[in-house]
Scaffold this motif. Structure first.
Motif, short mmCIF file in Angstrom:
data_model
loop_
_atom_site.label_atom_id
_atom_site.label_comp_id
_atom_site.label_asym_id
_atom_site.label_seq_id
_atom_site.Cartn_x
_atom_site.Cartn_y
_atom_site.Cartn_z
N PHE A 214 2.93 1.14 3.41
CA PHE A 214 4.00 2.04 3.88
C PHE A 214 4.03 3.37 3.12
CE2 PHE A 214 5.75 -2.02 5.45
CZ PHE A 214 5.99 -1.65 6.77
N GLY A 215 3.54 3.39 1.89
CA GLY A 215 3.61 4.63 1.11
C GLY A 215 2.29 5.25 0.76
N GLY A 216 1.18 4.62 1.17
CA GLY A 216 -0.14 5.10 0.79
C GLY A 216 -0.46 6.48 1.30
N THR A 217 -0.03 6.81 2.52
CA THR A 217 -0.30 8.15 3.07
C THR A 217 0.32 9.22 2.20
OG1 THR A 217 -0.41 7.26 5.32
CG2 THR A 217 -0.04 9.63 5.10
N TRP A 218 1.56 8.98 1.79
CA TRP A 218 2.25 9.93 0.91
C TRP A 218 1.49 10.05 -0.42
CZ3 TRP A 218 7.10 12.54 1.33
CH2 TRP A 218 7.53 13.16 0.15
N LEU A 219 1.08 8.93 -0.96
CA LEU A 219 0.40 8.94 -2.25
C LEU A 219 -0.90 9.73 -2.17
CD1 LEU A 219 0.45 7.79 -5.15
CD2 LEU A 219 -0.83 5.82 -4.30
N GLU A 220 -1.67 9.52 -1.13
CA GLU A 220 -2.94 10.23 -0.99
C GLU A 220 -2.74 11.72 -0.75
OE1 GLU A 220 -5.76 8.90 -1.72
OE2 GLU A 220 -4.77 6.98 -2.04
N SER A 221 -1.74 12.08 0.03
CA SER A 221 -1.51 13.51 0.32
C SER A 221 -1.01 14.27 -0.90
CB SER A 221 -0.50 13.66 1.48
OG SER A 221 0.77 13.16 1.10
N SER A 222 -0.24 13.59 -1.75
CA SER A 222 0.30 14.27 -2.94
C SER A 222 -0.68 14.22 -4.11
CB SER A 222 1.62 13.63 -3.36
OG SER A 222 1.43 12.29 -3.77
N GLY A 223 -1.53 13.19 -4.13
CA GLY A 223 -2.50 13.05 -5.21
C GLY A 223 -1.92 12.56 -6.52
N LYS A 224 -0.63 12.27 -6.51
CA LYS A 224 0.02 11.78 -7.72
C LYS A 224 1.19 10.89 -7.35
CE LYS A 224 3.23 15.67 -8.27
NZ LYS A 224 3.73 16.73 -9.18
N LEU A 225 1.65 10.14 -8.32
CA LEU A 225 2.81 9.28 -8.15
C LEU A 225 3.87 9.70 -9.15
CD1 LEU A 225 4.19 6.72 -6.98
CD2 LEU A 225 3.04 5.41 -8.77
N THR A 226 5.03 10.06 -8.65
CA THR A 226 6.17 10.38 -9.51
C THR A 226 7.28 9.39 -9.19
OG1 THR A 226 5.58 12.73 -9.51
CG2 THR A 226 7.78 12.15 -10.28
N LEU A 227 7.61 8.57 -10.17
CA LEU A 227 8.53 7.46 -9.93
C LEU A 227 9.97 7.87 -10.18
CD1 LEU A 227 6.33 4.60 -11.37
CD2 LEU A 227 6.78 5.14 -8.98
#
Length: 292
Positions: A214-227
């Protein structure tokens, strides 16, 4: 056990999904219910239900308000909802989320902590319609606000405030027994690269497979994870994970070039505590070990 209600705009940024996964796995959490907010809240509710089901849990969910109290020039949609075809889930229609939240709070007076990790529309309407609600809470924890020294590139970077400035103003004015906010300048320090995120949070369970679907597309487009959002949740169970300062928060609701802008004034008698720092290493250890 901590009785928790979660209000979320899940379905876009992966950190909402990670926050929900953490609550589902936190051994001291009793998740009483979830309400969704922001555009197409019924789709967001379906995403939340799919993630709960992937963890083997059946949590009451209310699809809440999809339009803010104070209009903004866009209608955000949950891009991650395209993955719903791959996961079992209920379908939802919009319902009265403030009434849903209030019922849970009234059934458990002084015992419920409400965590808000989207725009504050549902929570603001809850407090407007049921003025006794803040005093009935055990705690109110939100991911909201920006109090950094440098100006943001655009007002919408402070998304949860900008997406409904009036709602944020109402929520920041509320008095609860414990009222804490985790702001953007603190959560920004928790960013890691997307590849490191996949190593730290391996998709080796059905739950984490759903989170990344559900969140992989966002993760790939941003290139980073901010929690951003998980810090608000972890701080409920580990109150010393952040250092807080007490005071009052003002929200800009009129000036377009600073719409949703938040300012903090230190005051020992203030109604809200904002996080100033977070223990990054301990936070990631808690989160990754709980999810694994």
């Amino acid at each position: 056990m901590e009785k928790i209600l979660l209000d979320t705009d899940i379905g876009g940024d992966i950190d909402d999904a990670i926050c929900l996964a953490y609550l589902l796995r936190e051994p001291h959490c009793e998740l009483l219910g979830i309400s969704t907010v922001c555009g197409k809240s019924e789709k967001r509710a379906a995403v939340a239900d799919a993630i709960c089901k992937s963890a083997g849990q059946d949590i009451p969910i209310a699809a809440g308000l999809d339009k803010p109290l104070q209009p903004i020039p866009l209608y955000p949609a949950p891009d991650g909802a395209v993955a719903l075809s791959r996961w079992p889930h209920r379908t939802y229609e919009q319902t009265d989320a403030p009434a849903f939240l209030y019922q849970k709070i009234r059934e458990n007076p002084g015992q419920v902590t409400l965590i808000g990790i989207g725009n504050m529309t549902n929570i603001a309407c809850l407090f407007q319609r049921y003025p006794d609600a803040p005093a009935l809470l055990r705690g109110l924890f939100v991911m909201n606000g920006y109090f950094g020294e440098e100006a943001l590139p655009e007002p919408w970077y402070n998304w949860n405030a900008w997406a409904d400035p009036l709602a944020s103003k109402i929520v920041f004015a509320a008095r609860a027994a414990v009222h804490r906010a985790v702001p953007l300048e603190v959560t920004d320090r928790l960013s890691i690269e997307a590849e490191k995120a996949r190593l730290l949070f391996p998709a080796d369970s059905n739950l984490m497979k759903a989170v990344f679907d559900f969140g992989g597309t966002w993760l790939e487009s941003s290139g980073k994870l901010t929690l951003h959002d998980p810090l608000a949740a972890v701080s409920v169970f580990y109150p010393d994970i952040c250092r807080f300062a007490r005071g009052n928060v003002r929200v800009e609701t009129e000036k377009e070039d600073d719409m949703g802008g938040t300012t903090f004034s230190a005051d020992a008698g203030g109604n809200v505590e904002i996080a100033r720092t977070a223990d990054r290493e301990r936070f990631y250890h808690i989160l990754s070990s709980t999810l694994q």
